[in-house]
Design a protein around this motif. Structure first.
Motif, PDB file in Angstrom:
ATOM      1  N   VAL A 206      48.750  28.590  99.244  1.00  0.00           N
ATOM      2  CA  VAL A 206      47.269  28.435  99.145  1.00  0.00           C
ATOM      3  C   VAL A 206      46.759  30.345  99.350  1.00  0.00           C
ATOM      4  O   VAL A 206      47.764  30.964  99.884  1.00  0.00           O
ATOM      5  N   GLY A 207      45.425  30.316  98.756  1.00  0.00           N
ATOM      6  CA  GLY A 207      45.194  31.823  98.904  1.00  0.00           C
ATOM      7  C   GLY A 207      44.317  32.400 100.053  1.00  0.00           C
ATOM      8  O   GLY A 207      43.899  33.511 100.077  1.00  0.00           O
ATOM      9  N   ASP A 208      44.004  31.244 100.793  1.00  0.00           N
ATOM     10  CA  ASP A 208      42.956  31.755 101.981  1.00  0.00           C
ATOM     11  C   ASP A 208      43.134  30.729 103.036  1.00  0.00           C
ATOM     12  O   ASP A 208      43.707  29.660 102.913  1.00  0.00           O
ATOM     13  N   GLY A 209      42.539  31.148 104.182  1.00  0.00           N
ATOM     14  CA  GLY A 209      42.736  30.107 105.438  1.00  0.00           C
ATOM     15  C   GLY A 209      42.119  29.104 105.485  1.00  0.00           C
ATOM     16  O   GLY A 209      42.505  27.867 105.874  1.00  0.00           O
ATOM     17  N   VAL A 210      40.981  28.846 104.693  1.00  0.00           N
ATOM     18  CA  VAL A 210      40.289  27.507 104.779  1.00  0.00           C
ATOM     19  C   VAL A 210      41.181  26.613 103.806  1.00  0.00           C
ATOM     20  O   VAL A 210      41.382  25.478 104.144  1.00  0.00           O
ATOM     21  N   GLN A 211      41.611  27.041 102.680  1.00  0.00           N
ATOM     22  CA  GLN A 211      42.505  26.310 101.977  1.00  0.00           C
ATOM     23  C   GLN A 211      43.973  26.055 102.765  1.00  0.00           C
ATOM     24  O   GLN A 211      44.549  24.753 102.461  1.00  0.00           O
ATOM     25  N   GLY A 212      44.139  26.813 103.410  1.00  0.00           N
ATOM     26  CA  GLY A 212      45.636  26.652 104.389  1.00  0.00           C
ATOM     27  C   GLY A 212      45.328  25.509 105.294  1.00  0.00           C
ATOM     28  O   GLY A 212      46.148  24.624 105.367  1.00  0.00           O
ATOM     29  N   LEU A 213      44.155  25.300 106.023  1.00  0.00           N
ATOM     30  CA  LEU A 213      43.785  24.537 106.992  1.00  0.00           C
ATOM     31  C   LEU A 213      43.729  23.026 106.064  1.00  0.00           C
ATOM     32  O   LEU A 213      44.323  22.045 106.705  1.00  0.00           O
ATOM     33  N   ALA A 214      43.082  23.168 104.945  1.00  0.00           N
ATOM     34  CA  ALA A 214      43.080  21.847 103.979  1.00  0.00           C
ATOM     35  C   ALA A 214      44.485  21.195 103.847  1.00  0.00           C
ATOM     36  O   ALA A 214      44.795  20.139 103.780  1.00  0.00           O
ATOM     37  N   ALA A 215      45.243  22.205 103.388  1.00  0.00           N
ATOM     38  CA  ALA A 215      46.575  22.035 103.112  1.00  0.00           C
ATOM     39  C   ALA A 215      47.340  21.233 104.089  1.00  0.00           C
ATOM     40  O   ALA A 215      48.085  20.325 103.945  1.00  0.00           O
ATOM     41  N   ILE A 216      47.310  22.048 105.185  1.00  0.00           N
ATOM     42  CA  ILE A 216      47.865  21.307 106.582  1.00  0.00           C
ATOM     43  C   ILE A 216      47.423  19.811 106.950  1.00  0.00           C
ATOM     44  O   ILE A 216      48.184  18.871 107.018  1.00  0.00           O
ATOM     45  N   GLU A 217      46.189  19.688 106.796  1.00  0.00           N
ATOM     46  CA  GLU A 217      45.458  18.147 107.271  1.00  0.00           C
ATOM     47  C   GLU A 217      45.991  17.396 105.916  1.00  0.00           C
ATOM     48  O   GLU A 217      46.263  16.152 106.179  1.00  0.00           O
ATOM     49  N   ARG A 218      45.993  17.914 104.787  1.00  0.00           N
ATOM     50  CA  ARG A 218      46.446  16.770 103.554  1.00  0.00           C
ATOM     51  C   ARG A 218      48.132  16.613 103.630  1.00  0.00           C
ATOM     52  O   ARG A 218      48.650  15.509 103.551  1.00  0.00           O
TER      53      ARG A 218
ATOM     54  N   MET B  79      44.161  36.813 106.085  1.00  0.00           N
ATOM     55  CA  MET B  79      43.706  36.212 105.083  1.00  0.00           C
ATOM     56  C   MET B  79      42.298  36.190 104.606  1.00  0.00           C
ATOM     57  O   MET B  79      41.570  36.106 105.503  1.00  0.00           O
ATOM     58  N   PRO B  80      41.757  35.966 103.416  1.00  0.00           N
ATOM     59  CA  PRO B  80      40.156  35.534 103.307  1.00  0.00           C
ATOM     60  C   PRO B  80      39.773  34.309 104.035  1.00  0.00           C
ATOM     61  O   PRO B  80      40.679  33.382 104.091  1.00  0.00           O
ATOM     62  N   GLU B  81      38.674  34.420 104.256  1.00  0.00           N
ATOM     63  CA  GLU B  81      37.793  33.322 104.942  1.00  0.00           C
ATOM     64  C   GLU B  81      38.195  32.979 106.353  1.00  0.00           C
ATOM     65  O   GLU B  81      37.363  32.618 107.073  1.00  0.00           O
ATOM     66  N   MET B  82      39.478  32.785 106.773  1.00  0.00           N
ATOM     67  CA  MET B  82      39.902  32.444 108.198  1.00  0.00           C
ATOM     68  C   MET B  82      41.210  33.184 108.356  1.00  0.00           C
ATOM     69  O   MET B  82      42.085  33.242 107.380  1.00  0.00           O
ATOM     70  N   SER B  83      41.520  33.815 109.342  1.00  0.00           N
ATOM     71  CA  SER B  83      42.710  34.467 109.762  1.00  0.00           C
ATOM     72  C   SER B  83      43.796  33.395 109.872  1.00  0.00           C
ATOM     73  O   SER B  83      43.621  32.343 110.218  1.00  0.00           O
ATOM     74  N   GLY B  84      45.211  34.007 109.725  1.00  0.00           N
ATOM     75  CA  GLY B  84      46.216  32.955 110.089  1.00  0.00           C
ATOM     76  C   GLY B  84      46.108  32.786 111.395  1.00  0.00           C
ATOM     77  O   GLY B  84      46.700  31.413 111.718  1.00  0.00           O
TER      78      GLY B  84
END
Length: 102
Positions: A9-21, A33-38
Motif C-alpha cells: 500500500v501507499g499510505d498508513g490508512v491503506q496499510g491499516l485497512a490491509a492489516i484488518e482485511r 508514510m502519508p496519512e498516518m505514520s508507520g
C-alpha cells in the motif's frame, strides 16, 4: 518463497485497512508514510502482527524497539540484513505479537 506478500500500500490508512482485511502474521512498515505514520499504524494494529520497520530514518529506531518491533531496517536495504530480519520473524511466528500501543 517462505514469505508471501499479501498487500502493498501507499499510505498508513491503506496499510491499516490491509492489516484488518488480510490479517497477516507480520508486517513491514515504513516510519514516514502519508496519512498516518508507520508507528501509528503499528500502535493501531497492536497485537495483530509482528512488525519490522523499514525506513531511511535512524532516529526512530529506539522508539520502534521500545514498542516491541522485531527489527528495524534502514534504506537502502542490504540483502543480508533483510535475510536476518526474516529469520528473526520466522523464529517468532509461533508466538503472539507484542502490544505496540504503548
Amino acid at each position: 518463497p517462505e514469505l508471501v506478500i499479501a498487500a502493498s500500500v501507499g499510505d498508513g490508512v491503506q496499510g491499516l485497512a490491509a492489516i484488518e482485511r488480510e490479517r497477516p502474521d507480520l508486517i513491514f512498515l515504513d516510519v514516514e508514510m502519508p496519512e498516518m505514520s508507520g508507528l501509528e499504524v503499528a500502535r493501531r494494529a497492536s497485537g495483530q502482527a509482528h512488525v519490522v520497520f523499514v525506513t531511511a530514518y535512524s532516529q526512530y529506531a529506539v522508539a520502534a524497539f521500545e514498542a516491541g518491533a522485531i527489527d528495524y531496517l534502514l534504506k537502502p536495504l542490504d540483502l543480508a540484513r533483510l535475510e536476518l530480519a526474516c529469520a528473526r520473524l520466522k523464529a517468532r511466528l509461533g508466538s503472539a505479537p507484542p502490544a505496540l500501543d504503548q
